[in-house]
Design a protein around this motif. Structure first.
Motif, short mmCIF file in Angstrom:
data_model
loop_
_atom_site.label_atom_id
_atom_site.label_comp_id
_atom_site.label_asym_id
_atom_site.label_seq_id
_atom_site.Cartn_x
_atom_site.Cartn_y
_atom_site.Cartn_z
N ARG A 32 -6.47 5.51 -17.11
CA ARG A 32 -6.92 6.80 -17.58
C ARG A 32 -8.55 6.21 -17.08
NH1 ARG A 32 -5.74 10.86 -18.63
NH2 ARG A 32 -3.41 10.25 -19.18
N THR A 69 -10.09 8.69 -13.36
CA THR A 69 -10.95 9.42 -14.09
C THR A 69 -12.29 9.18 -13.63
OG1 THR A 69 -11.48 9.06 -16.18
CG2 THR A 69 -10.17 9.99 -15.90
N GLY A 105 -14.63 8.29 -16.69
CA GLY A 105 -14.45 10.23 -17.34
C GLY A 105 -15.14 10.89 -16.73
N GLY A 157 -14.66 12.26 -14.04
CA GLY A 157 -13.08 13.14 -13.66
C GLY A 157 -12.93 14.64 -14.53
N HIS A 158 -13.69 14.13 -16.25
CA HIS A 158 -13.53 14.90 -17.22
C HIS A 158 -14.56 16.40 -16.91
CE1 HIS A 158 -9.91 13.14 -19.11
NE2 HIS A 158 -10.85 11.95 -19.01
N PRO A 201 -14.17 18.93 -11.13
CA PRO A 201 -14.60 17.24 -11.04
C PRO A 201 -14.49 16.71 -9.58
CG PRO A 201 -12.52 18.34 -11.89
CD PRO A 201 -13.34 20.03 -11.46
N GLY A 259 -16.75 13.30 -8.49
CA GLY A 259 -16.41 12.72 -8.16
C GLY A 259 -17.30 11.81 -6.72
N THR A 301 -3.28 6.18 -10.27
CA THR A 301 -3.12 7.22 -10.22
C THR A 301 -1.17 7.31 -10.05
OG1 THR A 301 -4.49 8.24 -8.66
CG2 THR A 301 -2.49 9.63 -8.74
N HIS A 330 -8.15 16.04 -13.47
CA HIS A 330 -9.30 14.55 -13.96
C HIS A 330 -8.87 13.26 -12.71
CE1 HIS A 330 -5.88 14.92 -16.00
NE2 HIS A 330 -5.31 13.34 -15.70
N VAL A 331 -8.30 13.13 -12.27
CA VAL A 331 -8.66 12.40 -10.87
C VAL A 331 -9.62 12.43 -9.94
CG1 VAL A 331 -6.45 10.60 -10.14
CG2 VAL A 331 -5.92 11.65 -12.25
#
Length: 165
Positions: free
Chosen positions: A5, A9, A12, A14-15, A20, A24, A59, A73-74
Motif C-alpha cells: 500500500r 500510494t 500516501g 495517492g490519498h 490523486p 502522483g 498494484t 489511490h494507486v
C-alpha cells in the motif's frame, strides 16, 4: 500489505484529493530531479524499470481484493509514466552538459502532456487501461509517458531547430 500500500500510494500521496493522479505526477517531478542529479539519465532509467516492477507487484497486492482494477489511490503508475515523460529532458541536459532545471519549459510540457494522455487515454493508452489487470494499470501510464516523451522531443526539435531558440 502495508509495504504494498505504501508503494502503490507512493507514501500516501495517492490519498490526496482532489485528483490523486495529478498529485502522483507532481511528486514524481522532484523525485526525477533528484535521480537525475545523482546519476543522470541512466539512474532515472534504472529507477523507471525498478519502479515499474515494484509498482506491478504493489498494484497486484492492493487490488487483489478490490472490485476496482485501477483505484484512484494507486499512483505509482503515474510516477513511472511521468518519469518516462521526463526522460528526454534528462538525456538532453546530460548530453549538452546543462542544468536539468534550465529545461524548465520541457518540464511543464512533459507534465501537462503526460496528464493529458493519462486522462484522455487515446489509442493504445485506452487499450492498456481496458485490460483491467495490474499490468494494464501500469502499462497505460507507461504508454502515456512514452507518448508524452515523444511529444516533448517534437516540441524541443521545433523550438530549438525550426524556431532557432
Amino acid at each position: 500489505m502495508k509495504i504494498a500500500r505504501f508503494v502503490a500510494t507512493v507514501g500516501g500521496v495517492g490519498h490526496l484529493r482532489p485528483a490523486p493522479g495529478t498529485w502522483g505526477s507532481l511528486v514524481a517531478l522532484p523525485m526525477a530531479a533528484v535521480l537525475h542529479l545523482i546519476g543522470g539519465p541512466w539512474l532515472l532509467m534504472i529507477a523507471i524499470i525498478a519502479a515499474f516492477f515494484e509498482g506491478l507487484w504493489a498494484t497486484t497486492q492492493v487490488t487483489r481484493w478490490e472490485d476496482d482494477h485501477d483505484p484512484s489511490h494507486v499512483v505509482i503508475d503515474e510516477v513511472v509514466g511521468q518519469w518516462i515523460a521526463l526522460l528526454p529532458l534528462s538525456f538532453g541536459a546530460w548530453h549538452v552538459g546543462a542544468s536539468i532545471f534550465a529545461l524548465w519549459p520541457g518540464w511543464i510540457a512533459a507534465f501537462i502532456l503526460f496528464r493529458l494522455f493519462d486522462i484522455f487515454k487515446p489509442g493504445p493508452v485506452g487499450w492498456a487501461d481496458r485490460q483491467h489487470t495490474p499490468f494494464g494499470v501500469m502499462l497505460d501510464d507507461v504508454i502515456a509517458g512514452v507518448l508524452a516523451a515523444l511529444s516533448v522531443m517534437v516540441l524541443a526539435a521545433l523550438a530549438h531547430g525550426v524556431l532557432g531558440a
